[in-house]
Design a protein around this motif. Structure first.
Motif, PDB file in Angstrom:
ATOM      1  N   ARG A  73       0.801  -1.224   0.000  1.00  0.00           N
ATOM      2  CA  ARG A  73       0.000   0.000   0.000  1.00  0.00           C
ATOM      3  C   ARG A  73       0.832   1.272   0.000  1.00  0.00           C
ATOM      4  O   ARG A  73       0.407   2.291  -0.544  1.00  0.00           O
ATOM      5  CB  ARG A  73      -0.970   0.000   1.182  1.00  0.00           C
ATOM      6  CG  ARG A  73      -0.329  -0.067   2.564  1.00  0.00           C
ATOM      7  CD  ARG A  73      -1.421  -0.100   3.651  1.00  0.00           C
ATOM      8  NE  ARG A  73      -0.879  -0.304   4.988  1.00  0.00           N
ATOM      9  CZ  ARG A  73      -0.423   0.669   5.769  1.00  0.00           C
ATOM     10  NH1 ARG A  73      -0.439   1.923   5.328  1.00  0.00           N
ATOM     11  NH2 ARG A  73       0.039   0.398   6.975  1.00  0.00           N
ATOM     12  N   GLN A  74       2.044   1.233   0.586  1.00  0.00           N
ATOM     13  CA  GLN A  74       2.875   2.433   0.631  1.00  0.00           C
ATOM     14  C   GLN A  74       3.441   2.820  -0.740  1.00  0.00           C
ATOM     15  O   GLN A  74       4.038   3.884  -0.889  1.00  0.00           O
ATOM     16  CB  GLN A  74       4.018   2.273   1.639  1.00  0.00           C
ATOM     17  CG  GLN A  74       4.962   1.113   1.374  1.00  0.00           C
ATOM     18  CD  GLN A  74       4.570  -0.133   2.144  1.00  0.00           C
ATOM     19  OE1 GLN A  74       3.392  -0.349   2.411  1.00  0.00           O
ATOM     20  NE2 GLN A  74       5.559  -0.939   2.512  1.00  0.00           N
ATOM     21  N   PHE A  76       1.293   2.828  -3.381  1.00  0.00           N
ATOM     22  CA  PHE A  76       0.092   3.332  -4.041  1.00  0.00           C
ATOM     23  C   PHE A  76      -0.172   2.605  -5.367  1.00  0.00           C
ATOM     24  O   PHE A  76      -0.219   3.204  -6.440  1.00  0.00           O
ATOM     25  CB  PHE A  76       0.207   4.844  -4.264  1.00  0.00           C
ATOM     26  CG  PHE A  76       0.650   5.581  -3.049  1.00  0.00           C
ATOM     27  CD1 PHE A  76      -0.196   5.724  -1.954  1.00  0.00           C
ATOM     28  CD2 PHE A  76       1.937   6.098  -2.951  1.00  0.00           C
ATOM     29  CE1 PHE A  76       0.222   6.389  -0.799  1.00  0.00           C
ATOM     30  CE2 PHE A  76       2.369   6.768  -1.806  1.00  0.00           C
ATOM     31  CZ  PHE A  76       1.503   6.914  -0.729  1.00  0.00           C
ATOM     32  N   HIS A 125      -3.456  11.863  -2.776  1.00  0.00           N
ATOM     33  CA  HIS A 125      -3.554  10.410  -2.929  1.00  0.00           C
ATOM     34  C   HIS A 125      -5.040  10.087  -3.066  1.00  0.00           C
ATOM     35  O   HIS A 125      -5.868  10.571  -2.291  1.00  0.00           O
ATOM     36  CB  HIS A 125      -2.987   9.677  -1.715  1.00  0.00           C
ATOM     37  CG  HIS A 125      -1.514   9.860  -1.514  1.00  0.00           C
ATOM     38  ND1 HIS A 125      -0.580   9.469  -2.436  1.00  0.00           N
ATOM     39  CD2 HIS A 125      -0.826  10.398  -0.465  1.00  0.00           C
ATOM     40  CE1 HIS A 125       0.626   9.745  -1.991  1.00  0.00           C
ATOM     41  NE2 HIS A 125       0.513  10.319  -0.794  1.00  0.00           N
ATOM     42  N   PHE A 171      -0.427   8.336   7.511  1.00  0.00           N
ATOM     43  CA  PHE A 171      -0.136   6.967   7.072  1.00  0.00           C
ATOM     44  C   PHE A 171       1.100   6.822   6.192  1.00  0.00           C
ATOM     45  O   PHE A 171       1.687   5.740   6.132  1.00  0.00           O
ATOM     46  CB  PHE A 171      -1.351   6.402   6.330  1.00  0.00           C
ATOM     47  CG  PHE A 171      -2.625   6.482   7.111  1.00  0.00           C
ATOM     48  CD1 PHE A 171      -2.767   5.788   8.301  1.00  0.00           C
ATOM     49  CD2 PHE A 171      -3.681   7.267   6.671  1.00  0.00           C
ATOM     50  CE1 PHE A 171      -3.939   5.860   9.041  1.00  0.00           C
ATOM     51  CE2 PHE A 171      -4.865   7.351   7.396  1.00  0.00           C
ATOM     52  CZ  PHE A 171      -4.989   6.648   8.589  1.00  0.00           C
ATOM     53  N   TYR A 172       1.498   7.894   5.485  1.00  0.00           N
ATOM     54  CA  TYR A 172       2.587   7.787   4.518  1.00  0.00           C
ATOM     55  C   TYR A 172       3.510   8.996   4.583  1.00  0.00           C
ATOM     56  O   TYR A 172       3.082  10.108   4.920  1.00  0.00           O
ATOM     57  CB  TYR A 172       2.028   7.638   3.094  1.00  0.00           C
ATOM     58  CG  TYR A 172       1.008   6.544   2.973  1.00  0.00           C
ATOM     59  CD1 TYR A 172       1.398   5.206   2.953  1.00  0.00           C
ATOM     60  CD2 TYR A 172      -0.358   6.832   2.938  1.00  0.00           C
ATOM     61  CE1 TYR A 172       0.468   4.187   2.874  1.00  0.00           C
ATOM     62  CE2 TYR A 172      -1.300   5.817   2.856  1.00  0.00           C
ATOM     63  CZ  TYR A 172      -0.889   4.502   2.827  1.00  0.00           C
ATOM     64  OH  TYR A 172      -1.810   3.491   2.756  1.00  0.00           O
ATOM     65  N   SER A 173       4.783   8.767   4.227  1.00  0.00           N
ATOM     66  CA  SER A 173       5.760   9.847   4.179  1.00  0.00           C
ATOM     67  C   SER A 173       5.399  10.842   3.091  1.00  0.00           C
ATOM     68  O   SER A 173       4.790  10.482   2.071  1.00  0.00           O
ATOM     69  CB  SER A 173       7.152   9.265   3.911  1.00  0.00           C
ATOM     70  OG  SER A 173       8.077  10.288   3.619  1.00  0.00           O
ATOM     71  N   PRO A 177       8.110   7.651  -2.900  1.00  0.00           N
ATOM     72  CA  PRO A 177       8.637   6.306  -2.637  1.00  0.00           C
ATOM     73  C   PRO A 177       9.953   6.056  -3.374  1.00  0.00           C
ATOM     74  O   PRO A 177      10.147   6.513  -4.499  1.00  0.00           O
ATOM     75  CB  PRO A 177       7.526   5.385  -3.159  1.00  0.00           C
ATOM     76  CG  PRO A 177       6.293   6.208  -3.147  1.00  0.00           C
ATOM     77  CD  PRO A 177       6.735   7.607  -3.451  1.00  0.00           C
ATOM     78  N   ASP A 183      10.709   0.943   1.238  1.00  0.00           N
ATOM     79  CA  ASP A 183       9.649   1.865   1.659  1.00  0.00           C
ATOM     80  C   ASP A 183       8.772   1.218   2.722  1.00  0.00           C
ATOM     81  O   ASP A 183       8.394   0.052   2.613  1.00  0.00           O
ATOM     82  CB  ASP A 183       8.789   2.260   0.454  1.00  0.00           C
ATOM     83  CG  ASP A 183       9.573   3.034  -0.595  1.00  0.00           C
ATOM     84  OD1 ASP A 183      10.028   4.140  -0.281  1.00  0.00           O
ATOM     85  OD2 ASP A 183       9.732   2.513  -1.722  1.00  0.00           O
ATOM     86  N   LYS A 184       8.456   1.994   3.753  1.00  0.00           N
ATOM     87  CA  LYS A 184       7.596   1.517   4.822  1.00  0.00           C
ATOM     88  C   LYS A 184       6.498   2.546   5.073  1.00  0.00           C
ATOM     89  O   LYS A 184       6.720   3.747   4.929  1.00  0.00           O
ATOM     90  CB  LYS A 184       8.391   1.328   6.119  1.00  0.00           C
ATOM     91  CG  LYS A 184       9.558   0.365   6.015  1.00  0.00           C
ATOM     92  CD  LYS A 184       9.094  -1.053   5.756  1.00  0.00           C
ATOM     93  CE  LYS A 184      10.291  -1.993   5.691  1.00  0.00           C
ATOM     94  NZ  LYS A 184       9.877  -3.384   5.348  1.00  0.00           N
ATOM     95  N   PRO A 185       5.308   2.089   5.465  1.00  0.00           N
ATOM     96  CA  PRO A 185       4.255   3.044   5.827  1.00  0.00           C
ATOM     97  C   PRO A 185       4.581   3.720   7.144  1.00  0.00           C
ATOM     98  O   PRO A 185       5.354   3.184   7.958  1.00  0.00           O
ATOM     99  CB  PRO A 185       3.006   2.171   5.919  1.00  0.00           C
ATOM    100  CG  PRO A 185       3.521   0.807   6.261  1.00  0.00           C
ATOM    101  CD  PRO A 185       4.853   0.691   5.569  1.00  0.00           C
ATOM    102  N   SER A 186       4.012   4.892   7.355  1.00  0.00           N
ATOM    103  CA  SER A 186       4.265   5.614   8.606  1.00  0.00           C
ATOM    104  C   SER A 186       3.468   5.051   9.769  1.00  0.00           C
ATOM    105  O   SER A 186       3.786   5.321  10.931  1.00  0.00           O
ATOM    106  CB  SER A 186       3.915   7.100   8.422  1.00  0.00           C
ATOM    107  OG  SER A 186       4.667   7.666   7.374  1.00  0.00           O
TER     108      SER A 186
END
Length: 415
Positions: A73-74, A76, A125, A171-173, A177, A183-186
């Motif tokens: 999901r990170q 998109f 987003h 939720f995201y930086s 990406p 990449d990791k979600p926040s």
């Protein structure tokens, strides 16, 4: 799929020749549909064709993801099958929203399209999620019910949800990406059903006390395969985190037989693709045999009841044949129109409900073609096999900012 997407994201929206579109409408609703459906006038048909030809269309093709992390999901993603990559991983739809209104079973994830709108901060987003009941009987019933979707009493077996987030969100930086697997979600998400991996797992297994379910139906079906499978998978690397968020590895091991095959959706501009294909014969080898295609097409043509259907089908076939492996057509422009396989069974403007949150008109945004079923391995070998001619998705023109995280939109099905 919006013009405002960065290059990497735009790469995420290839693959099938048209499969059987046998019209298996059941006789129970045939008379009622004939009464309710009105044939469009010739002027309306010509207007539709002209508008569709003038608007730039993005085509979606499917291919297996290049990396195991490509569809997280990170990043998109736009994807089909498997489990959804929820944009807001915490406030996912719940309650009756998750179920088929006809049979009551949880809906199955079909696909999602990442489609941000660059003109608005609140839609930096933006993803559209499409779910449906896999029962053909429910899809036939929904085809009948959709004619009265402007009323609040209609039942749906196909549901669309729109979720959008601003650039700065929990939720995201805010950084783009890296697309290298790091990449990791926040923030982690809510624990999901261990059987379908789709909806909130807010019910626990009474036997192992570990497995989570979104519904009694999925608890019952999981018991049949032994809930110890989930107990073992939870001990594997990459299993549930301390937050309780369920990972794809667990879900795939437990529910691989219940989900449709997972693909990445890659997008191509239709006009550019046509120009390339005039010189490149890469698409000369269809994944489905020409004989099967021709037989399927002739069986459908034999069902047409008038010249308007035949004319519409010929136009549809001519357009699709330029890129026969497309599974999705996207165009979020004010004048955009879907590409209809037949003239009968098309909605009028009055048949499309306005946004239930802000009252704005709902406009065409994308449509799903039946080629996708071939990739999912769905065989139309009997009347109960899942099949459609097209699924057309309409969304709020304003892409409004209602308080609910996932706003329900509208899908029209043509069988």
């Amino acid at each position: 799929m919006d013009a405002g997407l960065n290059g990497d994201s735009m790469e995420k929206l290839k693959g099938v020749r048209i499969t059987s579109l046998d019209d298996d409408d059941d006789d129970d609703f045939e008379g009622q549909e004939n009464e309710e459906e009105q044939e469009p006038t010739l002027e309306e048909e010509e207007d539709d064709d002209d508008d569709e030809e003038e608007e730039p269309v993005t085509l979606g093709f499917v291919e297996k993801p290049k990396h195991s992390w490509s569809l997280l999901r990170q990043l998109f993603p736009s994807k089909a099958g498997g489990v959804p990559a929820w944009l807001d991983p915490v406030n996912v739809p719940s309650g009756r929203s998750c179920a088929c209104d006809i049979c009551g079973n949880p809906l199955q994830f079909l696909l999602q399209v990442y489609a941000p709108i660059s003109e608005k901060e609140s839609t930096f987003h933006r993803t559209l999620f499409l779910f449906m009941c896999p029962k053909m009987s429910c899809l036939r019933r929904y085809q009948h019910e959709q004619w009265k979707c402007r009323s609040k009493n209609s039942s749906r077996s196909v549901k669309v949800f729109r979720c959008q987030l601003p650039h700065l969100n929990p939720f995201y930086s805010s950084e783009a990406p890296r697309l290298d697997g790091t990449d990791k979600p926040s923030r982690s998400g809510v624990a999901l059903c261990n059987w379908c991996g789709t909806w909130k797992g807010d019910q626990f297994c009474s036997s192992c006390k570990k497995a989570r379910y979104c519904s009694q139906q999925h608890q019952v079906v999981h018991r049949k395969i032994n809930c110890q499978q989930l107990s073992l998978s939870s001990q594997l690397p990459n299993s549930s985190s301390s937050s309780g968020e369920t990972t794809s590895l667990e879900i795939i091991k437990a529910a691989s037989n219940a989900l449709w095959l997972e693909y990445e959706i890659i997008n191509e501009d239709e006009s550019e693709l046509h120009a390339e294909m005039s010189d490149d014969k890469a698409y000369d080898k269809p994944l489905i045999s020409k004989k099967r295609t021709d037989d399927s097409m002739m069986s459908l043509v034999d069902c047409f009841k008038g010249d308007s259907d035949r004319k519409c089908w010929a136009s549809f076939q001519e357009r699709i044949a330029k890129a026969p492996e497309q599974v999705l057509r996207y165009c979020r422009n004010a004048n955009a129109k879907p590409l209809w396989p037949t003239s009968s069974g098309r909605p009028s403007k009055d048949d499309i409900p306005n946004c239930s949150y802000c009252g704005s008109s709902s406009d065409f945004e994308f449509q799903v073609l039946p080629q996708l079923l071939y990739y999912f391995g769905v065989k139309n070998d009997d009347v109960d096999s899942l099949d459609w001619a097209t699924i057309v998705v309409y969304t709020c023109r304003a892409s409004c900012e209602a308080s609910v995280a996932y706003k329900q939109e509208f899908a029209w099905v043509q069988l």
